[in-house]
Scaffold this active site. Structure first.
Site, PDB file in Angstrom:
ATOM      1  N   GLY A  71      -6.337 -58.824 -19.294  1.00  0.00           N
ATOM      2  CA  GLY A  71      -6.577 -59.787 -20.573  1.00  0.00           C
ATOM      3  C   GLY A  71      -5.879 -59.053 -21.818  1.00  0.00           C
ATOM      4  O   GLY A  71      -5.704 -58.004 -21.660  1.00  0.00           O
ATOM      5  N   ASP A  72      -5.487 -59.979 -22.701  1.00  0.00           N
ATOM      6  CA  ASP A  72      -4.851 -59.221 -23.861  1.00  0.00           C
ATOM      7  C   ASP A  72      -5.276 -60.112 -25.136  1.00  0.00           C
ATOM      8  O   ASP A  72      -5.643 -61.444 -24.980  1.00  0.00           O
ATOM      9  CB  ASP A  72      -3.338 -59.259 -24.023  1.00  0.00           C
ATOM     10  CG  ASP A  72      -2.838 -58.857 -25.166  1.00  0.00           C
ATOM     11  OD1 ASP A  72      -2.916 -57.469 -25.123  1.00  0.00           O
ATOM     12  OD2 ASP A  72      -2.315 -59.268 -26.169  1.00  0.00           O
ATOM     13  N   THR A  73      -5.845 -59.579 -26.257  1.00  0.00           N
ATOM     14  CA  THR A  73      -6.138 -60.097 -27.469  1.00  0.00           C
ATOM     15  C   THR A  73      -5.787 -60.061 -28.692  1.00  0.00           C
ATOM     16  O   THR A  73      -5.257 -58.705 -28.857  1.00  0.00           O
ATOM     17  CB  THR A  73      -7.858 -60.006 -27.680  1.00  0.00           C
ATOM     18  OG1 THR A  73      -8.458 -60.230 -26.433  1.00  0.00           O
ATOM     19  CG2 THR A  73      -8.443 -60.778 -28.800  1.00  0.00           C
ATOM     20  N   GLY A 108      -5.407 -64.094 -24.009  1.00  0.00           N
ATOM     21  CA  GLY A 108      -4.624 -64.473 -22.802  1.00  0.00           C
ATOM     22  C   GLY A 108      -5.511 -63.775 -21.654  1.00  0.00           C
ATOM     23  O   GLY A 108      -6.431 -62.810 -21.817  1.00  0.00           O
TER      24      GLY A 108
END
Length: 206
Positions: A71-73, A108
Site C-alpha cells: 500500500g501507499d498513502t 492505494g
C-alpha cells in the site's frame, strides 16, 4: 484440502500490520524498498496506486508462490501531495498548513498473486483538522510520531487530537482500506470469512 498461499505484507508500517492482525490473518512482513517520489504530472490517486503496484511486484518477484499486499498513502491539500516530512521543521510546516482545513487522504492498495496477476485500486477519505497554532504543531512534531507518516500525522495515535471530523473510511487514513482489500481478494479468487481466507471459484470472483 486446499493449501492457501502464504500472505506477505510488503510494508514496514506497523499500522498496516495491526490492521491485518485485527482481521485475524496470518502473514509475514517483507518491506518494499521502492523510492516514493512523485512523477511529473502525477495525480494523487495515480501516484498511490502506481507505488502500491510497484511495491507489490518488487516483493512478489522474490516470493512468487505467495499473496503479496502493498500500500501507499498520501495526504492531499489544495491538489498538492504531502508525503512524509523530511525533518521536524517540515512536519511543523505541514501541520500548520492543515490546521483548520479539510484535506483528502488517498490510500492505494495492490495485491499480487501466485498466478502472476496484479489487482489494485484506491480509496479516498476527507479529514478535517481543528484550528491550532505553532505551539501545538511544534509540541506534536516533537513527539516524533509525525516523522514516518504522510501529512505528518497519525490519526490512530496522538494525532487524533488534531482531528475534528472525518468523512469516509477510517482505515483508509490509517493506510490500509479494509473494504478495498477484501474487494481485491475477492477479485483474485479469495473469500475472507472472519479471520480465514478461503478460495472461491475463479468465475465467481469479481
Amino acid at each position: 484440502m486446499t493449501i492457501l498461499p502464504s500472505l506477505i505484507l510488503a510494508s514496514a508500517s506497523p499500522r498496516r500490520a495491526n490492521l491485518l492482525t485485527q482481521l485475524g490473518l496470518e502473514f509475514r512482513i517483507e518491506p518494499s524498498h521502492m523510492p516514493e517520489e512523485v512523477l511529473p504530472g502525477e495525480r494523487p490517486e495515480g501516484h498511490a496506486e502506481r507505488l502500491s503496484r510497484e511495491k507489490a511486484l518488487e516483493v512478489w518477484a522474490g516470493n512468487r508462490t505467495s499473496l503479496v499486499v502493498a500500500g501507499d498513502t498520501v495526504v492531499v491539500l489544495d491538489g498538492e501531495i504531502l508525503g512524509k516530512p523530511s525533518d521536524q521543521e517540515d512536519a511543523e510546516t505541514m501541520l500548520l498548513a492543515l490546521s483548520g482545513r479539510t484535506h483528502i487522504v488517498v490510500s492505494g492498495l495492490a495485491l499480487a498473486i501466485p498466478e502472476g496477476e496484479l489487482y489494485s485500486g484506491t480509496e479516498s477519505t476527507e479529514v478535517t483538522f481543528r484550528h491550532f497554532g505553532l505551539d501545538e504543531a511544534r509540541a506534536y512534531a516533537a513527539t516524533g510520531e509525525p516523522m514516518d507518516k504522510a501529512g505528518a500525522y497519525g490519526i490512530q495515535g496522538l494525532g487524533s487530537a488534531l482531528v475534528s471530523g472525518i468523512r469516509g473510511d477510517y482505515h483508509t487514513v490509517v493506510g490500509l482500506p479494509v473494504p478495498l482489500l477484501l474487494q481485491l481478494l475477492r477479485r483474485a479468487g479469495y473469500w475472507y470469512e472472519f479471520g480465514v481466507l478461503k478460495p472461491i471459484p475463479q468465475e465467481a470472483a469479481k
